[in-house]
Motif scaffolding. Structure first.
Motif: not given
Length: 243
Positions: A25-37
């Motif tokens: 497990c880890k915290a999910h983080s992306l440069k481009k945010t998503s409404e689903h995640t």
């Protein structure tokens, strides 16, 4: 694995079967945010065995807070939410707040595995999947009967079409096709008849060749006699006549 924290989960079924797996497990983080995640509220997990469902993930992480929703997919798939498949899966667990994501990651520090209950596990589950993905005997017999019925109708239609084509028209003419039935006109074997015809054909051409040779010889003799007569006339015309 860099950035991942291991979480032990024991899956058990009412039949007494159990299996322990390590989930990362880890915290999910992306440069481009998503409404689903959404970033900050999403926990990225992987290593889930093929038989888990979304309910399993909700049961495990509900100990850290309220689970908003879960996205479960096969590893390597592009955001295709599914609970079916034969491979290990990845899961996106969306919590209600960022604090709950931190609490969920703290579950990885527990020394004892977290329990998760499944309706079926092991051989029972595989047999269930096997039978659900394959048609029953009655359904198979019905499908075969439909296919054979269509085949019989095609054969019957083709036979009727050939019989219709072989029937004489209003003027008594019959259309002959290359696919018509060939009948023997004699009781002799087909091979013997072909050999006899071939022999007769060869003899006919030999006789024709001999007749042609005789005719050619007769013409040559006639031309020879004519040439002899012409030469004699020329010699008689060339004789010296003083008077």
């Amino acid at each position: 694995m860099d950035g991942f924290a291991p979480l032990l989960v024991t899956f058990s079924s009412p039949g007494g079967h159990s299996s322990t797996h390590t989930i990362y497990c880890k915290a999910h983080s992306l440069k481009k945010t998503s409404e689903h995640t959404p970033n900050g509220r999403t926990l990225f997990t992987l290593g889930w065995p093929p038989y888990v469902t979304k309910r399993c993930l909700e049961e495990v992480f509900s100990r850290a807070g309220h689970v908003s929703h879960v996205i479960l997919q096969l590893r390597g798939a592009l955001m295709e939410d599914t609970e079916c498949g034969d491979g290990f899966k990845v899961g996106y667990v969306v919590m209600s707040s960022k604090c709950e994501v931190t609490s969920a990651l703290k579950l990885c520090s527990l020394s004892s595995p977290l329990p998760c209950t499944l309706t079926s596990l092991g051989l029972t589950l595989w047999v269930k999947h096997y039978t659900s993905n394959r048609p029953s005997l009655d359904m198979l017999e019905s499908s075969v009967a439909i296919v054979m019925e269509k085949h019989d109708l095609r054969v019957k239609a083709g036979k009727e079409e050939r019989m219709k084509a072989a029937a004489p028209d209003e003027d008594g003419w019959i259309t002959v096709t290359s696919r018509g039935n060939r009948r023997k006109l004699s009781d002799e074997p087909a091979g013997k008849g072909r050999k006899q015809k071939k022999k007769e054909l060869v003899n006919f051409y030999s006789w024709q060749l001999r007749e042609g040779q005789r005719t050619e010889i007769a013409k040559l003799r006639q031309h020879f006699e004519e040439d002899k007569l012409r030469v004699a006339n020329m010699r008689a015309a060339r004789r010296f006549k003083p008077y």
